[in-house]
Design an enzyme around this catalytic site. Structure first.
Site, PDB file in Angstrom:
ATOM      1  N   TYR A  71      37.862  56.702  26.780  1.00  0.00           N
ATOM      2  CA  TYR A  71      36.612  55.989  26.542  1.00  0.00           C
ATOM      3  C   TYR A  71      36.182  56.311  25.113  1.00  0.00           C
ATOM      4  O   TYR A  71      35.970  57.474  24.775  1.00  0.00           O
ATOM      5  CB  TYR A  71      35.540  56.426  27.545  1.00  0.00           C
ATOM      6  N   HIS A 111      32.662  45.546  39.256  1.00  0.00           N
ATOM      7  CA  HIS A 111      33.648  46.303  38.485  1.00  0.00           C
ATOM      8  C   HIS A 111      34.087  47.546  39.245  1.00  0.00           C
ATOM      9  O   HIS A 111      33.280  48.253  39.839  1.00  0.00           O
ATOM     10  CB  HIS A 111      33.066  46.712  37.130  1.00  0.00           C
TER      11      HIS A 111
END
Length: 365
Positions: A150, A336
Site C-alpha cells: 500500500y 470491495h
C-alpha cells in the site's frame, strides 16, 4: 477462421463450466451446448439449451449470436445471476473436422463481468462549461518486490478563493499495469501537509520524518475510491463534493494498492486519478460513507471450515451521529473485498424493518 468457445464457470477455470462452441463453415453456422467436466474437450449436452440466432464470418472475424435462458434447467447448465459471472473463452483458427473433435484451443482466457447489473455510469453525463480537470499521479513509484504493497502519496488541491465542487473522478492506470494496480483510495486530510508534498512512502512503513498527523490521514474521510473492475465516478448533476475554500477538501492522501504477484523488482508506476471540478456550486453537497468490517490481525478464518460470515453493524445511534436528521439519498455504491471474499452485501433497516439491500453480490470476485 476456426471455432470459438464461450463458457460460464464457477471458478474462472474450465472444470465444471457450462460451455458453447461454435464456428462458421461454407456460410453455415454451427453451435453446440456443452459441459466441461475437466480440462478436456467439453462434451455435447444431451439437451441443447442454446439457440443460434445468426452467424457470419468476414475479414478474419467469426461472429455467432445465440440465445439461452438465464435460469438453468439442466444439471450441466449454469444460471446467469446478478453479481459476478466468471466467463472463460477460447478459440482456434482451424475449423473442426467434426462436432465431436474440435482441435485444442490456441488462445484461452477468462474475465469476471457483471452481465446483469453492469458497472455503473460508463457514459458520463455532460459537465458544466466552466469545469476544470487536474490529475494526481504517483511520482514514478518503484514498486517494492513483494506481492502486496500500500503506497501513500500526498497532494494539494488547487487553491481557490471560494469553495468549489468536485463532480467527477476517473482512474488513471498506467498502461500495462492493469493487473498491478488493485485499488486507489483518496483520503481527505484536515491538516496542513505542505512540506511533505514532494515525497511518497510505503503506507505501512512510513519514514521516521513523516509525522503521525500526516500518515493518520489514511484513517480519515474517504473522498473517493476505485478498485479493479470498476469505472470512474460521475456525480449526479445536482451533487458535488466540497473542495477548497474554507471548508472543502484542500489536501488528500492517495493510497494505491499494488498487487505485485510475481514480486517483480523492476516495476515503476505513475497511476492515479483525474479529478474534475466546477466553481459553480451545485444544489447539494455529497459525501462517502464507508461501512463494513474493519480489517485487523484479529480478523481470522478458522482452519478447516466452510463459509465464514463477518458482519459489522452501524446501529441507530451510529446513523444518528453520522447522518443528517432528514436522511440521505444513496446514488452509488461499491463493494470491495480481497481474494478470500466470495460474497458482499449491504443490508438496510428502518424502524426495525428490513428494507431491500442497498447493494449485493453473492458471487463476488
Amino acid at each position: 477462421t476456426g471455432w470459438v468457445g464461450l463458457g460460464f464457470s464457477p471458478t474462472g477455470f474450465m472444470p465444471e463450466s457450462d460451455v458453447v462452441i461454435g464456428w462458421v463453415k461454407d456460410g453455415r453456422g454451427y453451435l453446440k451446448d456443452r459441459f466441461a467436466a475437466a480440462r478436456t474437450v467439453p462434451s455435447i449436452d444431451t439437451v441443447q439449451n442454446v439457440r443460434l440466432l445468426s452467424s457470419r464470418e468476414a475479414d478474419g472475424v467469426t461472429t455467432l449470436e445465440f440465445k439461452r435462458k438465464l435460469v438453468a434447467c439442466e444439471p450441466n447448465d449454469r444460471s446467469i445471476e446478478e453479481g459476478t459471472t466468471r466467463v472463460i473463452f477460447s478459440y482456434n483458427d482451424n475449423d473442426p473436422v467434426s462436432e465431436d473433435s474440435p482441435a485444442q484451443h490456441q488462445v484461452a482466457g477468462r474475465v469476471s463481468v457483471n452481465l446483469l447489473s453492469g458497472t455503473g455510469n460508463l457514459e458520463p453525463g455532460p459537465l458544466e462549461a466552466d469545469h476544470t480537470k487536474f490529475n494526481l499521479l504517483n511520482p514514478n513509484v518503484s514498486v517494492p518486490a513483494r506481492p502486496t504493497t500500500y503506497w501513500c502519496s500526498p497532494f494539494k488541491f488547487p487553491v481557490l478563493q471560494n469553495e468549489a465542487h468536485i463532480i467527477r473522478f476517473d482512474p488513471v492506470v498506467q498502461e500495462g499495469h492493469e493487473e498491478l494496480v488493485h485499488h486507489i483510495l483518496m483520503y481527505q486530510c484536515n491538516n496542513v501537509i505542505e512540506q511533505f508534498l514532494n515525497v511518497s512512502w510505503d503506507c505501512d512503513n512510513p519514514p521516521d520524518y513523516i509525522p503521525e498527523v500526516v500518515w493518520r490521514c489514511r484513517q480519515g474521510v474517504v473522498l473517493t475510491a476505485w478498485a479493479v473492475g470498476g469505472a470512474g465516478l460521475t456525480l449526479p448533476s445536482n451533487v458535488g463534493l466540497p473542495m477548497s475554500g474554507a471548508t472543502g477538501a484542500q489536501y488528500v492522501l492517495m493510497e494505491t494498492h499494488y498487487n505485485n504477484e510475481q514480486s517483480s523488482s523492476t516495476l515503476v508506476d505513475s497511476s492515479g486519478m483525474d479529478v474534475y471540478y466546477t466553481t459553480t456550486k451545485r444544489q447539494y453537497d455529497g459525501a462517502i460513507i464507508e461501512v463494513g468490517h474493519f480489517v485487523t490481525n484479529h480478523l481470522l478464518i478458522p482452519p478447516g471450515v466452510g463459509d465464514v460470515d463477518f458482519r459489522n453493524t452501524c446501529p441507530e445511534r451510529c446513523t444518528q451521529a453520522g447522518l443528517p436528521p432528514g436522511g440521505v439519498n444513496v446514488f452509488a455504491s461499491m463493494l470491495h473485498s480481497h481474494t478470500a471474499g466470495t460474497a458482499v452485501w449491504v443490508e438496510h433497516y428502518r424502524n426495525k424493518t428490513k428494507l431491500p439491500n442497498i447493494d449485493q453480490n453473492f458471487h463476488y470476485d
